[in-house]
Design a protein around this motif. Structure first.
Motif, PDB file in Angstrom:
ATOM      1  N   ARG A  37      30.048  55.449  61.210  1.00  0.00           N
ATOM      2  CA  ARG A  37      30.507  54.110  60.887  1.00  0.00           C
ATOM      3  C   ARG A  37      29.948  53.104  61.887  1.00  0.00           C
ATOM      4  N   MET A  38      29.940  51.835  61.443  1.00  0.00           N
ATOM      5  CA  MET A  38      29.514  50.755  62.318  1.00  0.00           C
ATOM      6  C   MET A  38      30.631  49.733  62.405  1.00  0.00           C
ATOM      7  N   VAL A  39      30.750  49.103  63.543  1.00  0.00           N
ATOM      8  CA  VAL A  39      31.729  48.030  63.699  1.00  0.00           C
ATOM      9  C   VAL A  39      31.118  46.760  63.130  1.00  0.00           C
ATOM     10  N   THR A  40      31.743  46.181  62.091  1.00  0.00           N
ATOM     11  CA  THR A  40      31.232  44.965  61.462  1.00  0.00           C
ATOM     12  C   THR A  40      32.375  43.992  61.271  1.00  0.00           C
ATOM     13  N   ALA A  41      32.010  42.706  61.183  1.00  0.00           N
ATOM     14  CA  ALA A  41      33.013  41.673  60.924  1.00  0.00           C
ATOM     15  C   ALA A  41      33.552  41.842  59.511  1.00  0.00           C
ATOM     16  N   GLN A  42      34.869  41.684  59.371  1.00  0.00           N
ATOM     17  CA  GLN A  42      35.489  41.851  58.066  1.00  0.00           C
ATOM     18  C   GLN A  42      35.746  40.510  57.398  1.00  0.00           C
ATOM     19  N   THR A  43      35.605  40.497  56.076  1.00  0.00           N
ATOM     20  CA  THR A  43      35.901  39.317  55.280  1.00  0.00           C
ATOM     21  C   THR A  43      37.403  39.059  55.303  1.00  0.00           C
ATOM     22  N   SER A  44      37.787  37.813  55.386  1.00  0.00           N
ATOM     23  CA  SER A  44      39.209  37.499  55.422  1.00  0.00           C
ATOM     24  C   SER A  44      39.829  37.686  54.036  1.00  0.00           C
ATOM     25  N   VAL A  45      41.135  37.911  54.017  1.00  0.00           N
ATOM     26  CA  VAL A  45      41.847  38.060  52.749  1.00  0.00           C
ATOM     27  C   VAL A  45      41.717  36.781  51.925  1.00  0.00           C
ATOM     28  N   GLY A  46      41.765  35.638  52.586  1.00  0.00           N
ATOM     29  CA  GLY A  46      41.645  34.365  51.891  1.00  0.00           C
ATOM     30  C   GLY A  46      40.310  34.218  51.179  1.00  0.00           C
ATOM     31  N   GLN A  47      39.225  34.599  51.860  1.00  0.00           N
ATOM     32  CA  GLN A  47      37.905  34.523  51.246  1.00  0.00           C
ATOM     33  C   GLN A  47      37.811  35.436  50.027  1.00  0.00           C
ATOM     34  N   MET A  48      38.336  36.648  50.167  1.00  0.00           N
ATOM     35  CA  MET A  48      38.311  37.590  49.053  1.00  0.00           C
ATOM     36  C   MET A  48      39.139  37.067  47.888  1.00  0.00           C
ATOM     37  N   GLN A  49      40.316  36.545  48.183  1.00  0.00           N
ATOM     38  CA  GLN A  49      41.173  36.039  47.117  1.00  0.00           C
ATOM     39  C   GLN A  49      40.514  34.874  46.394  1.00  0.00           C
ATOM     40  N   ASN A  50      39.854  33.989  47.126  1.00  0.00           N
ATOM     41  CA  ASN A  50      39.180  32.846  46.507  1.00  0.00           C
ATOM     42  C   ASN A  50      38.058  33.297  45.578  1.00  0.00           C
ATOM     43  N   LEU A  51      37.291  34.297  46.000  1.00  0.00           N
ATOM     44  CA  LEU A  51      36.202  34.787  45.160  1.00  0.00           C
ATOM     45  C   LEU A  51      36.745  35.441  43.890  1.00  0.00           C
ATOM     46  N   ILE A  52      37.763  36.278  44.048  1.00  0.00           N
ATOM     47  CA  ILE A  52      38.356  36.944  42.885  1.00  0.00           C
ATOM     48  C   ILE A  52      38.910  35.910  41.909  1.00  0.00           C
ATOM     49  N   THR A  53      39.581  34.886  42.429  1.00  0.00           N
ATOM     50  CA  THR A  53      40.130  33.840  41.567  1.00  0.00           C
ATOM     51  C   THR A  53      39.024  33.122  40.803  1.00  0.00           C
ATOM     52  N   ALA A  54      37.910  32.833  41.475  1.00  0.00           N
ATOM     53  CA  ALA A  54      36.792  32.148  40.829  1.00  0.00           C
ATOM     54  C   ALA A  54      36.164  32.995  39.721  1.00  0.00           C
ATOM     55  N   LEU A  55      36.264  34.321  39.848  1.00  0.00           N
ATOM     56  CA  LEU A  55      35.643  35.223  38.886  1.00  0.00           C
ATOM     57  C   LEU A  55      36.590  35.667  37.770  1.00  0.00           C
ATOM     58  N   ARG A  56      37.807  35.186  37.782  1.00  0.00           N
ATOM     59  CA  ARG A  56      38.733  35.568  36.709  1.00  0.00           C
ATOM     60  C   ARG A  56      38.214  35.070  35.361  1.00  0.00           C
ATOM     61  N   PRO A  57      38.276  35.912  34.339  1.00  0.00           N
ATOM     62  CA  PRO A  57      37.757  35.518  33.016  1.00  0.00           C
ATOM     63  C   PRO A  57      38.540  34.363  32.402  1.00  0.00           C
ATOM     64  N   ARG A  58      37.800  33.546  31.644  1.00  0.00           N
ATOM     65  CA  ARG A  58      38.375  32.409  30.926  1.00  0.00           C
ATOM     66  C   ARG A  58      38.092  32.563  29.435  1.00  0.00           C
ATOM     67  N   ALA A  59      38.983  32.032  28.616  1.00  0.00           N
ATOM     68  CA  ALA A  59      38.742  32.018  27.172  1.00  0.00           C
ATOM     69  C   ALA A  59      37.586  31.069  26.880  1.00  0.00           C
ATOM     70  N   SER A  60      36.630  31.534  26.082  1.00  0.00           N
ATOM     71  CA  SER A  60      35.414  30.760  25.832  1.00  0.00           C
ATOM     72  C   SER A  60      35.462  29.960  24.548  1.00  0.00           C
ATOM     73  N   GLY A  61      36.450  30.249  23.680  1.00  0.00           N
ATOM     74  CA  GLY A  61      36.466  29.613  22.374  1.00  0.00           C
ATOM     75  C   GLY A  61      35.622  30.355  21.358  1.00  0.00           C
ATOM     76  N   HIS A  62      35.006  31.473  21.789  1.00  0.00           N
ATOM     77  CA  HIS A  62      34.223  32.332  20.900  1.00  0.00           C
ATOM     78  C   HIS A  62      34.858  33.717  20.898  1.00  0.00           C
ATOM     79  N   GLU A  63      34.906  34.348  19.758  1.00  0.00           N
ATOM     80  CA  GLU A  63      35.405  35.712  19.681  1.00  0.00           C
ATOM     81  C   GLU A  63      34.479  36.651  20.451  1.00  0.00           C
ATOM     82  N   LEU A  64      35.063  37.608  21.156  1.00  0.00           N
ATOM     83  CA  LEU A  64      34.255  38.616  21.831  1.00  0.00           C
ATOM     84  C   LEU A  64      33.935  39.738  20.851  1.00  0.00           C
TER      85      LEU A  64
END
Length: 283
Positions: A37-64
């Motif tokens: 293993r290597m010691v590396t800087a970890q991403t903050s929970v806030g950064q991860m939560q913001n990215l996940i929120t931005a990637l949440r699916p949205r209804a497109s108005g088109h059937e899948l």
């Protein structure tokens, strides 16, 4: 040596202090090396939560709708395919049913993969080059812009991108020109190593790729690949491999549709236990 004796040595003299600190560093290094293993800087929970929120699916108005097989190699896409002139499909699978579906709709289909001799099946609209797609061109690699330019397509036509290139998707996305990004009406990508987003270095690279995607496109569907189980850390559950579908923002329509996960047309990729999309990605 007991903790009490270490403290005693550290406080006794500067020489003992430096000796002890050197010893502790060597012990820590040995522990890390033995565990690879290597010691590396970890991403903050806030950064991860913001990215996940931005990637949440949205209804497109088109059937899948589902294109391709009921399993690995099949994907859900918005039913907004009319007028798309070509499908670009880097990463050739053991089945070519998705590409055949595109060809049957009248699209020219361009495939690229250095590791295989050609697609799993043939079609008059299939075009194959034996190269990987990446961030720069060599004898083995070609950039997305160079590939599209060499395909003699109408420079103003809409395209569809379906990409599964085992981790090279991040550098490839960052290298695509803004003009070409806006030509892709629909983008389907299998993203790999998503659990590594907790590594700050990887997060910076992958995060920029996602930011670039979300600048022009909206996420309309996510399906976790059940080749591996989800990794849970700090209350956030991240499947390491997931299939994302994006639609260009100008094609999005107002919709009050409530999204359901899994979608009725979702299927497992492997015989492993079903892996549902974690709640943090959908609400």
């Amino acid at each position: 040596m007991s903790p009490q004796r270490i403290v005693s040595h550290i406080s006794s003299s500067p020489l003992s202090f430096h000796f002890t600190m050197g010893l502790l560093k060597r012990i820590a290094r040995k522990i890390l090396e033995s565990d690879q293993r290597m010691v590396t800087a970890q991403t903050s929970v806030g950064q991860m939560q913001n990215l996940i929120t931005a990637l949440r699916p949205r209804a497109s108005g088109h059937e899948l709708i589902r294109m391709g097989p009921d399993g690995d190699g099949g994907y859900l896409v918005p039913d907004d395919l009319s007028g798309i002139s070509a499908c670009l499909s880097p990463g050739v699978c053991s089945v070519s049913d998705f590409e055949k579906s595109c060809a049957d709709l009248g699209m020219q289909v361009f495939m690229a993969d250095k590791s295989v001799e050609g697609p799993a099946s043939t079609h008059e609209k299939f075009h194959f080059i034996k190269k990987f797609v990446g961030s720069y061109s060599t004898s083995d690699f070609i950039t997305m812009d160079e590939w599209v330019a060499s395909s003699n397509l109408d420079p103003n036509s809409d395209l569809l991108l379906q990409m599964d290139i085992e981790g090279f998707e991040y550098e490839t996305l960052l290298n695509i020109s803004d003009h070409l990004m806006r030509r892709f009406r629909i983008i389907i990508i299998e993203f790999h190593a998503l659990d590594a987003l907790w590594n700050q270095g990887f997060f910076k690279l992958a995060g920029r790729a996602f930011e670039k995607l979300l600048h022009t496109h909206a996420c309309v569907h996510v399906h976790p690949n059940n080749c591996r189980g989800a990794v849970v850390k700090h209350g956030l559950s991240i499947p390491p491999v997931m299939e994302f579908t994006f639609l260009r923002k100008d094609r999005m329509k107002e919709s009050s549709q409530k999204l359901v996960f899994p979608h009725p047309l979702d299927f497992d990729n492997t015989p492993n236990p079903t892996l549902k999309l974690p709640d943090c990605w959908s609400r």
